[in-house]
Design a protein around this motif. Structure first.
Motif, short mmCIF file in Angstrom:
data_model
loop_
_atom_site.label_atom_id
_atom_site.label_comp_id
_atom_site.label_asym_id
_atom_site.label_seq_id
_atom_site.Cartn_x
_atom_site.Cartn_y
_atom_site.Cartn_z
N GLY A 77 5.57 -16.11 -45.95
CA GLY A 77 5.28 -16.53 -47.32
C GLY A 77 5.49 -18.02 -47.52
O GLY A 77 4.73 -18.68 -48.25
N TYR A 78 6.50 -18.57 -46.83
CA TYR A 78 6.74 -20.00 -46.92
C TYR A 78 5.58 -20.76 -46.27
O TYR A 78 5.13 -21.79 -46.78
N GLY A 79 5.04 -20.19 -45.18
CA GLY A 79 3.86 -20.78 -44.56
C GLY A 79 2.68 -20.81 -45.51
O GLY A 79 1.89 -21.75 -45.51
N ARG A 80 2.57 -19.78 -46.33
CA ARG A 80 1.46 -19.71 -47.30
C ARG A 80 1.78 -20.49 -48.57
O ARG A 80 0.99 -20.50 -49.50
N ARG A 81 2.94 -21.11 -48.64
CA ARG A 81 3.43 -21.83 -49.84
C ARG A 81 3.47 -20.90 -51.05
O ARG A 81 3.03 -21.24 -52.13
N GLU A 82 4.05 -19.72 -50.80
CA GLU A 82 4.16 -18.75 -51.90
C GLU A 82 5.63 -18.39 -52.13
O GLU A 82 5.99 -17.22 -52.21
N LEU A 83 6.46 -19.37 -52.27
CA LEU A 83 7.89 -19.09 -52.42
C LEU A 83 8.21 -18.60 -53.83
O LEU A 83 7.75 -19.16 -54.82
N ALA A 84 9.01 -17.53 -53.89
CA ALA A 84 9.57 -17.10 -55.17
C ALA A 84 10.99 -17.65 -55.23
O ALA A 84 11.54 -18.03 -54.19
N PRO A 85 11.59 -17.68 -56.44
CA PRO A 85 12.92 -18.28 -56.54
C PRO A 85 13.93 -17.69 -55.56
O PRO A 85 14.82 -18.39 -55.07
N LEU B 51 2.47 -11.35 -37.42
CA LEU B 51 1.92 -11.42 -38.78
C LEU B 51 2.50 -12.61 -39.53
O LEU B 51 1.82 -13.23 -40.35
N GLY B 52 3.77 -12.92 -39.27
CA GLY B 52 4.37 -14.10 -39.90
C GLY B 52 3.73 -15.37 -39.38
O GLY B 52 3.44 -16.31 -40.13
N MET B 53 3.50 -15.41 -38.08
CA MET B 53 3.05 -16.66 -37.45
C MET B 53 1.57 -16.94 -37.66
O MET B 53 1.11 -18.06 -37.44
N VAL B 54 0.83 -15.93 -38.09
CA VAL B 54 -0.58 -16.15 -38.41
C VAL B 54 -0.69 -17.20 -39.54
O VAL B 54 -1.65 -17.92 -39.63
N ASP B 55 0.35 -17.27 -40.37
CA ASP B 55 0.35 -18.21 -41.50
C ASP B 55 1.13 -19.49 -41.20
O ASP B 55 1.58 -20.17 -42.14
N VAL B 56 1.32 -19.82 -39.93
CA VAL B 56 2.19 -20.95 -39.58
C VAL B 56 1.66 -22.27 -40.17
O VAL B 56 0.45 -22.50 -40.25
N ARG B 57 2.62 -23.14 -40.61
CA ARG B 57 2.24 -24.38 -41.29
C ARG B 57 3.24 -25.48 -40.89
O ARG B 57 4.45 -25.25 -40.84
N HIS B 58 2.74 -26.64 -40.62
CA HIS B 58 3.59 -27.76 -40.22
C HIS B 58 4.40 -28.29 -41.40
O HIS B 58 3.88 -28.48 -42.49
N ILE B 59 5.72 -28.50 -41.17
CA ILE B 59 6.54 -29.10 -42.22
C ILE B 59 6.93 -30.51 -41.85
O ILE B 59 6.71 -31.47 -42.59
N ALA B 60 7.53 -30.65 -40.65
CA ALA B 60 8.03 -31.97 -40.27
C ALA B 60 8.02 -32.09 -38.76
O ALA B 60 7.90 -31.10 -38.04
N GLY B 61 8.13 -33.32 -38.26
CA GLY B 61 8.16 -33.55 -36.82
C GLY B 61 6.76 -33.70 -36.25
O GLY B 61 5.82 -34.04 -36.97
N ASP B 62 6.65 -33.40 -34.96
CA ASP B 62 5.42 -33.62 -34.21
C ASP B 62 4.30 -32.70 -34.68
O ASP B 62 4.35 -31.49 -34.44
N PRO B 63 3.27 -33.21 -35.35
CA PRO B 63 2.22 -32.34 -35.88
C PRO B 63 1.42 -31.65 -34.78
O PRO B 63 0.89 -30.57 -34.97
N GLU B 64 1.35 -32.28 -33.60
CA GLU B 64 0.57 -31.68 -32.53
C GLU B 64 1.18 -30.38 -32.04
O GLU B 64 0.48 -29.44 -31.67
N LEU B 65 2.52 -30.32 -32.05
CA LEU B 65 3.21 -29.08 -31.66
C LEU B 65 2.81 -27.95 -32.60
O LEU B 65 2.52 -26.83 -32.17
N ALA B 66 2.80 -28.27 -33.90
CA ALA B 66 2.45 -27.25 -34.90
C ALA B 66 1.01 -26.79 -34.72
O ALA B 66 0.71 -25.59 -34.75
N THR B 67 0.11 -27.75 -34.51
CA THR B 67 -1.31 -27.41 -34.34
C THR B 67 -1.50 -26.54 -33.10
O THR B 67 -2.22 -25.54 -33.12
N SER B 68 -0.83 -26.93 -32.03
CA SER B 68 -0.96 -26.18 -30.79
C SER B 68 -0.47 -24.75 -30.96
O SER B 68 -1.10 -23.79 -30.51
N LEU B 69 0.67 -24.61 -31.66
CA LEU B 69 1.22 -23.27 -31.89
C LEU B 69 0.23 -22.44 -32.71
O LEU B 69 -0.09 -21.29 -32.37
#
Lengths: 747, 112
Positions: A35-43, A99-117
């Motif tokens: 959900g955090y990957g989808r930017r759908e955080l609830a309080p 199912l969680g990682m299907v929504d993976v999203r880069h937050i900080a650090g090396d963007p290429e690592l996130a894209t590759s994942l």
């Protein structure tokens, strides 16, 4: 939008903070999943993050440096530390992680690592989908089993229940595997509504639980849009039904996609006729090529009835076409529409998914505008399992199992469907129901006497259980009160069956042996008081049956077939076994017999049938006439020809809702024995029943049969070979056995 | 303390409850039970077939009261539950050794 922005803002805030925690490091990245990957955080949501690295030796120290401040801050964190290969490996081994990682999203650090994942995870998911989806479907079913249906629970779990947010995530994941389309706009909208409610629930309860408990419902409703719990739950139920319906549809697509491809020889899908304009194809019900919803207003109900009776879903394309292109139903409804509705209602548990589908596409409300008032209407008390509309549908399902107990299965089914319709209107629900029912009954085109009986059923639908548990059954005044309110035994029978159907559809707390015994006792006593008031049509069918023209025909005494619209009159010199011959010929010509009356005048048999073509148009009557003439003398080929025809029909796969029943009505006639058969209609039923009577050596003097939707109530006036009454219990048992066997189509 | 148990006709429940409340008894346990006494069920002719009702649906009430109140409570129930007909039911008392209120742990008459 305010709340959607809040969810994004919460994610952004978390992103910023985590970026600070990571600092300026090389060969690592922080990524958000779920959900955090989808930017759908609830309080109250967890922060679901992965620290991805390129095999750094000091990764443990680095991780500790990042996690500890987060733990210390009290934010709940779900974390892992992996290289890209490790992360992909975990995802491939564990469906939940995938199912969680299907929504993976880069937050900080090396963007290429996130894209590759992201790229590798999606590739793996697409590659493995064929293998993983059945497992995922099983997990979805298991979750639904455990958490129940969001749309009907008093305290539903917004995330885990069937129709909840997890189903939307599952749909998105399947879409990411390129097996199905992405969730449609109405599903995304429903998900947004549920997320809004979830956010307010977290805020109001200051907790992260997703169960919308009773005590929070008013506060959440007020915080959301200033309404009350009833309005909130109605909205939640509506959203959940939209999601559940779309999810079911998607899983059907998935199953179809995963099925092995057809061999070249079978490329052409087999289409098997179910009803006029309705066929089965690949396990779904679709319209025949020549079906025209725009000029055939009854088609939608015929398709629904055929689907429910066959235990198959209506295809999405067919539903869309029927929803958009169906001609408006004329008012009052034509008899064929009423029949189709009854056949749909009488189909047993398979009614529920078909009704739900019609409801989702707005077809139910278009046919029955009053339904809008009870749709998703919550019943916030612990006795009820379902919303009002679903309770009504469940009551019809329960009633379909009780149709053999009553002489008017049609009124039982309609009574069940409408008994609580008043709950959608202001004031006492029984009073409101009594007021609105004549409007519905008249629109359905019911005769005034039937409308009146339905009103009586609705007015008194609580009479039996209330009286049985709260009044002294030994007091004659109590019994008199019930007898007076009900009026006759036909209505009492109906009310008894409706009471049972209503209570069983309510929930486990509403019905049990204890209450059933009290109600049985009351009914038995009232029935005894009403013994003289049994409304059974005991006129010998010949009285008033034949009009002057038909009598004229009878007097001529020549074998002939007269057709007037959908009424077929067969006149012939009397001889035993005519009824089964005629019934057989009509069935052979694909005619459905809606009602039949047979009588004999001065050694001339006159049989009047009301028929409707099972598929398309009426047959060529000159051929029917020729077949009748031939069969009069020689019926030897009839049974094999019928069996041949039978094989061409799609066989209904489901169990019939109620087993057939044979009743001896001893008080009905003095000159003949009256045997009544109540059964589920099927192709050639009248032929098989009358053939069975002939086999038992009985002569059918007259008969009265009626088809009510998909249910049949046939009364046969029979005498033995010696012309006497049939009274021997052993003989009766043998006849009943033959009739029951005849109720089932030959396999 | 005494446990007063009553088996009564279902439709009498509301009257008995009201009478007990008027007397000052506020807690009671109710159950749906079936059974027969001298009444022994009854035979009915229903839909042409005779069937015997072996067990008759009844309501069972349980209420724990102080020793001094037991006799009065029995009278209250009997008076409220009577119709004069066969099958009106029975009321009996049983001595109770101990009683604990689960929430507070209070024991004996304090827990009533």
């Amino acid at each position: 939008m305010r709340r959607a922005e809040l969810r994004t803002a919460l994610s952004d805030l978390a992103d910023e903070w985590l970026t600070e925690q990571l600092g300026d490091e090389r060969d690592v990245a922080l990524v958000a999943v779920g959900g955090y990957g989808r930017r759908e955080l609830a309080p109250g949501s967890d922060l679901d993050v992965v620290l991805v690295h390129r095999g750094r030796a000091d990764i443990k120290e680095l991780a500790d440096r990042i996690w500890y401040p987060i733990w210390d801050s009290g934010v709940s964190l779900d974390h892992s530390v992996r290289t890209v290969d490790e992360a992909v490996g975990v995802a491939r081994a564990d469906l939940k992680a995938m199912l969680g990682m299907v929504d993976v999203r880069h937050i900080a650090g090396d963007p290429e690592l996130a894209t590759s994942l992201r790229t590798q995870v999606l590739e793996a998911w697409r590659r493995d989908a064929r293998k993983r989806l059945p497992e995922m479907h099983a997990a979805v079913d298991e979750r639904a089993q455990k958490h129940g249906e969001l749309a009907f629970l008093l305290e539903p779990d917004l995330k885990e229940s069937r129709g909840g947010l997890r189903d939307v995530h599952a749909m998105a994941a399947v879409a990411a595997a390129w097996i199905a389309d992405a969730p449609a706009a109405e599903v995304r909208d429903a998900a947004t509504r549920l997320m809004d409610v979830r956010g307010e629930l977290h805020r109001c309860s200051s907790r992260s639980g997703d169960r919308l408990v009773l005590q929070e419902q008013d506060a959440v409703a007020k915080a959301l849009d200033g309404t009350d719990a009833d309005a909130l739950m109605r909205d939640v139920y509506d959203a959940a039904r939209t999601i559940a319906f779309a999810a079911d549809e998607m899983w059907r697509r998935v199953e179809a996609a995963l099925r092995p491809p057809r061999r070249w020889r079978q490329r052409q899908p087999t289409r098997r006729p179910l009803a006029d304009g309705v066929v089965e194809q690949d396990g779904e019900v679709v319209l025949a090529r020549d079906a025209e919803p725009a000029s055939d207003p009854v088609l939608v109900l015929r398709a629904a009835a055929a689907a429910a009776q066959a235990g198959l879903p209506l295809s999405r394309h067919t539903l869309d076409r029927l929803a958009v292109h169906s001609a408006p139903m004329p008012e009052p409804w034509p008899a064929a529409a009423r029949d189709a509705l009854l056949s749909l209602l009488g189909s047993g548990p398979d009614l529920v998914p078909v009704w739900e589908a019609l409801d989702q596409l707005g077809i139910v409300v278009r046919l029955l505008p009053e339904w809008a008032a009870v749709r998703c209407h919550p019943q916030r008390n612990a006795v009820h399992r379902f919303t009002v509309d679903r309770h009504l549908v469940e009551a019809a399902v329960e009633a379909s199992a009780l149709t053999r107990r009553v002489r008017r299965p049609d009124l039982l089914l309609l009574g069940a469907l409408f008994h609580d319709i008043g709950k959608g209107f202001p004031g006492d629900h029984t009073d409101a129901g009594v007021e609105v029912l004549p409007v519905i009954g008249t629109r359905l085109g019911l005769p005034p006497a039937d409308v009146e009986m339905l009103v009586t059923l609705v007015r008194h639908h609580l009479l039996l259980p209330d009286t049985a548990t709260r009044r002294d059954l030994d007091d004659p005044a109590t019994i008199r009160l019930v007898a007076d309110a009900v009026g006759d035994r036909t209505t009492l029978e109906l009310l008894h069956a409706l009471t049972i159907a209503d209570a069983r559809a309510t929930g486990p707390a509403a019905w049990g042996d204890w209450k059933a015994r009290l109600v049985d006792d009351l009914v038995a006593r009232a029935a005894a008081l009403l013994a003289g008031a049994l409304v059974l049509d005991t006129r010998a069918p010949v009285d008033g049956l034949l009009d002057d023209a038909q009598l004229e025909l009878a007097r001529a005494g020549v074998l002939d077939v007269h057709v007037d619209g959908d009424r077929v009159t067969v006149v012939a010199p009397d001889r035993p076994g005519l009824l089964w011959r005629w019934a057989g010929v009509l069935a052979l010509h694909r005619l459905q017999i809606r009602s039949a009356t047979a009588a004999s005048v001065d050694h001339v048999a006159v049989t009047v049938f009301d028929v409707s073509p099972r598929f398309g148009s009426m047959p060529d009557w000159s051929v029917v006439r020729a077949d009748v003439r031939r069969t009069y003398d020689d019926a030897s080929s009839l049974s094999s020809a019928l069996a041949e025809r039978d094989r061409a029909y799609a066989r209904a796969t489901t169990l019939e809702p109620a087993p057939p029943r044979v009743i001896w009505a001893d008080d009905a006639s003095e000159s003949a024995t009256v045997v009544e058969v109540r059964a589920h209609d099927s192709v050639g039923l009248l032929y098989r029943l009358t053939a069975a009577l002939a086999e038992a050596g009985l002569d059918v003097q007259s008969a009265r049969m009626s088809t009510l939707g998909a249910e049949v109530v046939d009364a046969f006036y029979v005498v033995g070979a010696d012309g006497g009454l049939v009274e021997d219990p052993l003989q009766r048992q043998r006849i009943a056995d033959l009739l029951i066997a005849a109720c089932r189509p030959p396999s | 303390m005494k446990l007063v148990t009553a088996v009564i006709k279902p439709f009498k429940l509301e009257e008995v409850k009201a009478a007990l409340e008027a007397f000052g008894v506020h807690g009671l346990t109710v159950g749906e039970v079936s059974g027969h006494g001298r009444q022994k069920g009854h035979t009915e002719v229903y839909r042409g077939a005779e069937y015997t009702v072996d067990f008759v649906p009844k309501i069972r009430l349980d209420v724990v009261v102080g020793d001094d109140d037991a006799a009065d409570v029995v009278d209250v129930i009997v008076k409220a539950a009577a119709t004069g007909q066969i099958g009106d039911g029975k009321v009996w008392t049983t001595p109770v050794d101990d009683l604990v209120r689960v929430r507070t742990g209070e024991r004996g008459p304090d827990a009533l």
